[in-house]
Design an enzyme around this catalytic site. Structure first.
Site, mmCIF file in Angstrom:
data_model
loop_
_atom_site.group_PDB
_atom_site.id
_atom_site.type_symbol
_atom_site.label_atom_id
_atom_site.label_comp_id
_atom_site.label_asym_id
_atom_site.label_seq_id
_atom_site.Cartn_x
_atom_site.Cartn_y
_atom_site.Cartn_z
ATOM 1 N N GLY A 255 0.790 -1.229 0.000
ATOM 2 C CA GLY A 255 0.000 0.000 0.000
ATOM 3 C C GLY A 255 0.818 1.273 0.000
ATOM 4 O O GLY A 255 0.251 2.367 0.023
ATOM 5 N N GLU A 297 4.948 -5.903 1.651
ATOM 6 C CA GLU A 297 4.582 -6.385 0.326
ATOM 7 C C GLU A 297 4.317 -5.252 -0.657
ATOM 8 O O GLU A 297 3.195 -5.081 -1.126
ATOM 9 C CB GLU A 297 3.317 -7.241 0.456
ATOM 10 C CG GLU A 297 3.439 -8.329 1.496
ATOM 11 C CD GLU A 297 2.110 -9.013 1.792
ATOM 12 O OE1 GLU A 297 1.045 -8.468 1.459
ATOM 13 O OE2 GLU A 297 2.159 -10.108 2.370
ATOM 14 N N PRO A 298 5.325 -4.457 -0.971
ATOM 15 C CA PRO A 298 5.085 -3.363 -1.902
ATOM 16 C C PRO A 298 4.913 -3.845 -3.334
ATOM 17 O O PRO A 298 5.643 -4.732 -3.785
ATOM 18 C CB PRO A 298 6.363 -2.527 -1.781
ATOM 19 C CG PRO A 298 7.422 -3.518 -1.407
ATOM 20 C CD PRO A 298 6.732 -4.530 -0.535
ATOM 21 N N ARG A 300 2.967 -1.370 -6.013
ATOM 22 C CA ARG A 300 2.967 -0.060 -6.668
ATOM 23 C C ARG A 300 4.281 0.699 -6.454
ATOM 24 O O ARG A 300 4.853 1.241 -7.402
ATOM 25 C CB ARG A 300 1.813 0.766 -6.080
ATOM 26 C CG ARG A 300 1.629 2.136 -6.699
ATOM 27 C CD ARG A 300 0.625 2.980 -5.882
ATOM 28 N NE ARG A 300 -0.525 2.203 -5.470
ATOM 29 C CZ ARG A 300 -1.607 1.985 -6.225
ATOM 30 N NH1 ARG A 300 -1.687 2.527 -7.421
ATOM 31 N NH2 ARG A 300 -2.597 1.234 -5.776
ATOM 32 N N ARG A 337 -7.201 2.946 -14.749
ATOM 33 C CA ARG A 337 -7.236 3.513 -13.398
ATOM 34 C C ARG A 337 -8.019 4.828 -13.288
ATOM 35 O O ARG A 337 -8.798 4.987 -12.353
ATOM 36 C CB ARG A 337 -5.814 3.656 -12.837
ATOM 37 C CG ARG A 337 -5.099 2.284 -12.728
ATOM 38 C CD ARG A 337 -3.772 2.370 -12.001
ATOM 39 N NE ARG A 337 -3.962 2.778 -10.629
ATOM 40 C CZ ARG A 337 -3.768 3.994 -10.161
ATOM 41 N NH1 ARG A 337 -3.324 4.949 -10.956
ATOM 42 N NH2 ARG A 337 -4.005 4.278 -8.915
ATOM 43 N N TYR A 341 -10.988 4.399 -10.738
ATOM 44 C CA TYR A 341 -10.761 4.991 -9.408
ATOM 45 C C TYR A 341 -10.681 6.514 -9.428
ATOM 46 O O TYR A 341 -10.255 7.103 -8.430
ATOM 47 C CB TYR A 341 -9.409 4.535 -8.835
ATOM 48 C CG TYR A 341 -9.069 3.089 -8.849
ATOM 49 C CD1 TYR A 341 -9.952 2.131 -8.343
ATOM 50 C CD2 TYR A 341 -7.825 2.664 -9.313
ATOM 51 C CE1 TYR A 341 -9.588 0.791 -8.320
ATOM 52 C CE2 TYR A 341 -7.461 1.330 -9.285
ATOM 53 C CZ TYR A 341 -8.352 0.402 -8.793
ATOM 54 O OH TYR A 341 -7.975 -0.906 -8.756
ATOM 55 N N CYS A 368 -14.307 3.203 -26.906
ATOM 56 C CA CYS A 368 -15.683 3.663 -27.081
ATOM 57 C C CYS A 368 -16.436 3.756 -25.759
ATOM 58 O O CYS A 368 -17.367 2.986 -25.492
ATOM 59 C CB CYS A 368 -16.402 2.746 -28.058
ATOM 60 S SG CYS A 368 -15.598 2.762 -29.664
HETATM 61 C C1 LIG Z 1 -2.107 -5.786 -3.909
HETATM 62 C C2 LIG Z 1 -1.510 -6.292 -2.665
HETATM 63 C C3 LIG Z 1 -0.294 -5.764 -2.219
HETATM 64 C C4 LIG Z 1 0.428 -4.660 -2.927
HETATM 65 O O1 LIG Z 1 -0.211 -3.442 -2.847
HETATM 66 P P1 LIG Z 1 0.530 -2.135 -3.353
HETATM 67 O O2 LIG Z 1 -0.407 -1.053 -3.109
HETATM 68 O O3 LIG Z 1 0.794 -2.306 -4.802
HETATM 69 O O4 LIG Z 1 1.764 -1.991 -2.561
HETATM 70 C C5 LIG Z 1 0.262 -6.305 -1.082
HETATM 71 N N1 LIG Z 1 -0.331 -7.311 -0.414
HETATM 72 C C6 LIG Z 1 -1.498 -7.838 -0.830
HETATM 73 C C7 LIG Z 1 -2.089 -8.957 -0.080
HETATM 74 C C8 LIG Z 1 -2.119 -7.347 -1.956
HETATM 75 O O5 LIG Z 1 -3.281 -7.868 -2.346
#
Ligand SMILES: *Cc1c(COP(=O)(O)O)cnc(C)c1O
Length: 441
Positions: A255, A297-298, A300, A337, A341, A368
């Site tokens: 995130g 867990e990056p 983005r 996106r 969003y 379209c």
């Molecule tokens: C999508 C996701 C992420 C990565 O999110 P980012 O916003 O891209 O960092 C990490 N962990 C889990 C479980 C996800 O589903």
């Protein structure tokens, strides 16, 4: 030479070429488009590696036992897998398809984690056969299914449980994943999380090594992380007392934000690292837990800034006193996106990136749908048909969410470094589009 206004959101190697145009990784962007076609996605290897090192270094400085897991759904590609592996990152997948990309690039199985809220029997079997390190379980059905699959294969599988901590990360509702009303994770609030711990611990083919949550994305505020960490560590201590859960590993998910527009920049990675490390130490101290291995867990934040999308301008439609639409040769097919969003993007005029921008236009796609707009009300120099426009921060999710709507082929992707470029994904062809329905003989 004046500075490109978007330099903080473009790749770190972005500059102005001898011809006065945008350059990335020492390559003139117009030259790249002439060689590989338009639209084109350009990834900068130096930015990608620099960001990987920033993650590894920032977290190691705050919390020694940290694994950085690249969430490959942001951009699953064999070349990127190799680079993140070389930089010492682990990798997450959420489907059998992403697993196939990891396998194709020989990503070490023990450094992988399989996420997702509804993994199938076949996907789990493929993952276990590859010898995957971790599986993160997301539902009661999955606890039973994985125990079954692991039993069949004679494996005792290490698992984490995905929890939903009912915390609002203050991002778009559609990208919030840790709130109560979410399809993801076992809710602590409803009591599901406790039942999941009790059930998973009792399964003979599962070894519960830790807990995980993921709040959503992109998260520009730091507090939701520490708030959720405290809550989940308190829950972990409770589960230890009740069921003997040993929290060996702990993950507050991904995130981490990136800058999409120049006036909304994210906190430094070291700030996220500090917030998370301090919260874990505080929580472990308060609830009498041993400090677990941390994994973040990056997705983005690893690939987002490294990628730039480049489009060619076609038709220009001015509606007096209303708006000027500048249509380009891509759009929601390669980047949904903004439509999904309301994501904002900056637009860089590739052919004169430092010129005065005295016109306000809306950059629309070629699909379209009236909602197919890439950037609303952006300032540009007077735009001409045939010129190139670049969207910074297009490296994450755009291509992974791409579709063939209108039977449009998906763009080529190049990796640039030190003035050299290489194709890492070729442009789709009409043959690719037809293959799945005509090759049925
Ligand atoms: C999508 C996701 C992420 C990565 O999110 P980012 O916003 O891209 O960092 C990490 N962990 C889990 C479980 C996800 O589903």
């Amino acid at each position: 030479m004046s500075k490109i206004p978007e330099s903080e959101i473009l790749p770190i190697t972005a500059g102005v070429s001898d011809a006065g145009r945008l350059s990335i990784g020492g390559c003139d962007v117009r030259d790249l488009v002439e060689e590989y076609g338009s639209p084109l996605y350009i990834y900068d290897e130096e930015t990608l590696r620099d960001i990987c090192r920033d993650f590894v270094g920032s977290f190691a400085a705050e919390y020694e036992q940290t694994h950085i897991e690249y969430s490959s759904k942001a951009f699953a590609n064999p070349t990127v897998s190799k680079i993140v592996e070389e930089e010492g990152l682990d990798m997450d997948v959420v489907t059998g398809g992403e697993l196939a990309v990891a396998i194709a690039s020989d990503f070490p199985a023990e450094r992988m984690n399989f996420h997702g809220n509804n993994k199938g029997r076949e996907e789990l079997t493929e993952a276990l056969q590859y010898g995957i390190g971790l599986i993160t379980l997301d539902s009661f059905a999955e606890i039973d299914l994985l125990n079954d699959v692991a039993g069949e294969l004679g494996v005792k599988q290490e698992v984490m449980l995905r929890l939903s901590p009912s915390i609002d990360p203050h991002t778009h509702l559609l990208t919030s994943t840790g709130i109560l009303d979410s399809k993801f994770g076992f809710s602590i609030e409803t009591g599901d999380a406790e039942v999941a711990v009790e059930q998973a611990i009792a399964k003979e083919n599962l070894d519960v090594v830790g807990l995980h949550f993921h709040l959503g994305s992109p998260i520009f505020d730091l507090e939701p992380y520490s708030e959720a960490i405290d809550y989940v560590l308190q829950f972990a201590a409770n589960m230890r007392d009740k069921y003997g859960l040993e929290l060996k590993r702990f993950s507050p998910g991904g995130g981490f934000a990136i800058g999409y527009v120049s006036d909304t920049l994210p906190p430094a990675m070291s700030d996220y690292a500090k917030e998370i490390a301090v919260a874990i130490r505080k929580g472990c101290d308060a609830y009498g837990l041993d400090e677990p291995i941390l994994s973040v867990e990056p997705g983005r934040a690893i690939v987002g800034r490294a990628g730039v999308a480049v489009y060619t301008v076609g038709g220009i439609k001015t509606i007096p006193d209303v708006r000027t639409y500048v249509s380009v040769d891509g759009g929601m097919g390669d980047n949904i996106r903004p439509a999904l969003y309301e994501s904002e993007y900056a637009v860089v005029p590739v052919d004169r990136p430092t010129a005065t921008r005295d016109q306000t236009v809306t950059v629309a796609g070629k699909f379209c749908e009236s909602g197919d707009v890439l950037a609303r009300d952006v300032d540009l120099p007077p735009v001409e048909t045939g010129e190139l426009l670049a969207l910074p921060a297009s490296g994450a999710y755009c291509l992974m969410m791409a579709s063939n709507y209108n039977m449009q082929t998906r763009p080529a992707v190049v990796m640039v470094k030190d003035g050299e470029s290489r194709l890492i994904r070729r442009r789709e062809t009409y043959r690719d589009l037809l293959a799945s329905s005509l090759d049925l003989a």
